[in-house]
Design a protein around this motif. Sequence first.
Motif, PDB file in Angstrom:
ATOM      1  N   GLY A  43       0.909  -1.241   0.002  1.00 12.25           N
ATOM      2  CA  GLY A  43       0.089  -0.121   0.013  1.00 12.25           C
ATOM      3  C   GLY A  43       0.767   1.447  -0.078  1.00 12.25           C
ATOM      4  O   GLY A  43       0.290   2.306  -0.329  1.00 12.25           O
ATOM      5  N   THR A  44       2.174   1.227   0.148  1.00 10.26           N
ATOM      6  CA  THR A  44       2.829   2.404   0.170  1.00 10.26           C
ATOM      7  C   THR A  44       3.160   2.819  -1.082  1.00 10.26           C
ATOM      8  O   THR A  44       2.945   4.020  -1.296  1.00 10.26           O
ATOM      9  N   VAL A  45       3.137   2.187  -2.275  1.00 11.23           N
ATOM     10  CA  VAL A  45       2.860   2.437  -3.371  1.00 11.23           C
ATOM     11  C   VAL A  45       1.375   2.400  -4.035  1.00 11.23           C
ATOM     12  O   VAL A  45       0.587   1.609  -3.867  1.00 11.23           O
ATOM     13  N   PRO A  46       0.902   3.929  -4.149  1.00 12.81           N
ATOM     14  CA  PRO A  46      -0.434   4.053  -4.252  1.00 12.81           C
ATOM     15  C   PRO A  46      -0.884   3.218  -5.123  1.00 12.81           C
ATOM     16  O   PRO A  46      -0.319   3.091  -6.203  1.00 12.81           O
ATOM     17  N   TYR A  47      -2.315   2.800  -5.029  1.00 14.30           N
ATOM     18  CA  TYR A  47      -3.159   1.873  -5.975  1.00 14.30           C
ATOM     19  C   TYR A  47      -3.891   2.689  -7.035  1.00 14.30           C
ATOM     20  O   TYR A  47      -4.175   3.982  -6.597  1.00 14.30           O
ATOM     21  N   VAL A  48      -3.970   2.202  -8.396  1.00 14.86           N
ATOM     22  CA  VAL A  48      -4.842   2.961  -9.163  1.00 14.86           C
ATOM     23  C   VAL A  48      -6.257   2.987  -8.874  1.00 14.86           C
ATOM     24  O   VAL A  48      -6.789   2.063  -8.442  1.00 14.86           O
ATOM     25  N   ASP A  49      -6.979   4.059  -8.853  1.00 11.07           N
ATOM     26  CA  ASP A  49      -8.325   4.448  -8.579  1.00 11.07           C
ATOM     27  C   ASP A  49      -9.418   3.520  -9.439  1.00 11.07           C
ATOM     28  O   ASP A  49      -8.832   3.437 -10.745  1.00 11.07           O
ATOM     29  N   PRO A  50     -10.032   2.448  -8.757  1.00 11.79           N
ATOM     30  CA  PRO A  50     -10.734   1.724  -9.959  1.00 11.79           C
ATOM     31  C   PRO A  50     -11.816   2.619 -10.771  1.00 11.79           C
ATOM     32  O   PRO A  50     -12.491   1.962 -11.522  1.00 11.79           O
ATOM     33  N   ASP A  51     -11.957   4.013 -10.312  1.00  7.72           N
ATOM     34  CA  ASP A  51     -12.843   4.696 -11.431  1.00  7.72           C
ATOM     35  C   ASP A  51     -12.261   4.968 -12.561  1.00  7.72           C
ATOM     36  O   ASP A  51     -13.029   5.816 -13.490  1.00  7.72           O
ATOM     37  N   GLN A  52     -11.039   4.741 -12.639  1.00  8.37           N
ATOM     38  CA  GLN A  52     -10.134   5.178 -13.942  1.00  8.37           C
ATOM     39  C   GLN A  52     -10.238   3.728 -14.911  1.00  8.37           C
ATOM     40  O   GLN A  52     -10.728   2.795 -14.355  1.00  8.37           O
ATOM     41  N   GLY A  53      -9.728   3.836 -16.186  1.00 12.77           N
ATOM     42  CA  GLY A  53      -9.896   2.907 -16.916  1.00 12.77           C
ATOM     43  C   GLY A  53      -8.996   1.924 -16.752  1.00 12.77           C
ATOM     44  O   GLY A  53      -9.164   0.572 -17.020  1.00 12.77           O
ATOM     45  N   GLY A  73      -1.877   6.440   4.569  1.00  8.08           N
ATOM     46  CA  GLY A  73      -1.327   7.229   6.133  1.00  8.08           C
ATOM     47  C   GLY A  73      -1.457   8.615   5.797  1.00  8.08           C
ATOM     48  O   GLY A  73      -2.305   9.283   6.825  1.00  8.08           O
ATOM     49  N   THR A  74      -1.136   9.366   4.969  1.00  7.08           N
ATOM     50  CA  THR A  74      -1.100  10.752   4.897  1.00  7.08           C
ATOM     51  C   THR A  74      -2.277  10.884   4.008  1.00  7.08           C
ATOM     52  O   THR A  74      -2.891  12.031   3.993  1.00  7.08           O
ATOM     53  N   GLY A  75      -2.706  10.039   3.121  1.00  6.20           N
ATOM     54  CA  GLY A  75      -3.866  10.435   1.979  1.00  6.20           C
ATOM     55  C   GLY A  75      -4.435   9.303   1.724  1.00  6.20           C
ATOM     56  O   GLY A  75      -4.920   8.350   2.763  1.00  6.20           O
ATOM     57  N   SER A  76      -5.164   9.150   0.613  1.00  5.81           N
ATOM     58  CA  SER A  76      -6.006   8.144   0.258  1.00  5.81           C
ATOM     59  C   SER A  76      -5.498   6.684   0.151  1.00  5.81           C
ATOM     60  O   SER A  76      -5.995   5.809   0.126  1.00  5.81           O
ATOM     61  N   GLY A  77      -3.883   6.789  -0.471  1.00  7.99           N
ATOM     62  CA  GLY A  77      -3.371   5.320  -0.827  1.00  7.99           C
ATOM     63  C   GLY A  77      -4.047   5.158  -2.239  1.00  7.99           C
ATOM     64  O   GLY A  77      -3.633   4.126  -2.748  1.00  7.99           O
ATOM     65  N   LEU A  78      -4.425   6.144  -3.116  1.00  7.57           N
ATOM     66  CA  LEU A  78      -4.835   6.050  -4.563  1.00  7.57           C
ATOM     67  C   LEU A  78      -4.317   6.957  -5.435  1.00  7.57           C
ATOM     68  O   LEU A  78      -4.200   8.136  -4.719  1.00  7.57           O
ATOM     69  N   ASN A  83      -8.328  12.918  -5.197  1.00  7.15           N
ATOM     70  CA  ASN A  83      -7.599  13.136  -4.000  1.00  7.15           C
ATOM     71  C   ASN A  83      -7.927  14.680  -3.566  1.00  7.15           C
ATOM     72  O   ASN A  83      -8.006  15.637  -4.355  1.00  7.15           O
ATOM     73  N   ASN A  84      -7.419  14.902  -2.087  1.00  3.74           N
ATOM     74  CA  ASN A  84      -7.911  16.246  -1.642  1.00  3.74           C
ATOM     75  C   ASN A  84      -6.616  17.066  -1.990  1.00  3.74           C
ATOM     76  O   ASN A  84      -6.166  17.478  -0.661  1.00  3.74           O
ATOM     77  N   ASP A  85      -6.303  17.299  -2.939  1.00  2.00           N
ATOM     78  CA  ASP A  85      -5.092  18.488  -3.179  1.00  2.00           C
ATOM     79  C   ASP A  85      -5.104  18.894  -4.561  1.00  2.00           C
ATOM     80  O   ASP A  85      -6.084  18.682  -5.447  1.00  2.00           O
TER      81      ASP A  85
END
Length: 212
Positions: A43-53, A73-78, A83-85
């Motif tokens: 999970g340290t390497v963020p996962y691709v959002d499943p809402d993408q292709g 940890g600091t964000g979504s992991g996605l 994301n909130n930035d």
Amino acid sequence: MALGRNAYPEVVRERMSRIRQPHVAPINALADEIARVRALEPGTVPYVDPDQGGIHARALVLLDNPSTMAEAGTGSGLLSLDNNDATARNCREAYDRHGVSWKDVVHWNVCPFPTANTKNGGSHLWELKAGVVWTRRLVDLLPDLTIVLPLGKNARTGWQLSNIARPDLYDFTTREIPHCGNRGLNSKPGARKAFDDAIRDLSIMLGTPAGQ
């Protein structure tokens, strides 16, 4: 600044419940492999959002390295447009303006693991070089890929280092398109227009211009 939807834990939990869906499972397995090879926690390497292709994406949008709001940890992991930035918001709003469907794109970092540099700072050259093998592995997972859009100097460098020369791929590396974070968009006069023009052209190439 309006909050990205991933500011809400229930939204992140729901998305995380779908990271093994077939269209993103191979890419997110690659993220786990990168973490394992680099002796990082899953999970340290963020996962691709499943809402993408995912693997069905026609366009690969490249950035530099995971932002604080993408890291677990600091964000979504996605790697997510929600994301909130500012980076996610600027890209999300540009896609909305020009009618780019999330299902047509997949986002990735040329340095997919957290950088040793200052948080939200640029990757070192050695990190970009270390990311080459993973960029190549990712591209091998994308059978429908026709467009590569690197955002920012490091993303362009990382893509060029990967030396993927395919006649069926169009990439934007001849154009100086800024990173979509506020720092990139404010880096010099014309940067915001260069970014917006690139998203407009991406939309046209995908066949989904705004208003249609």
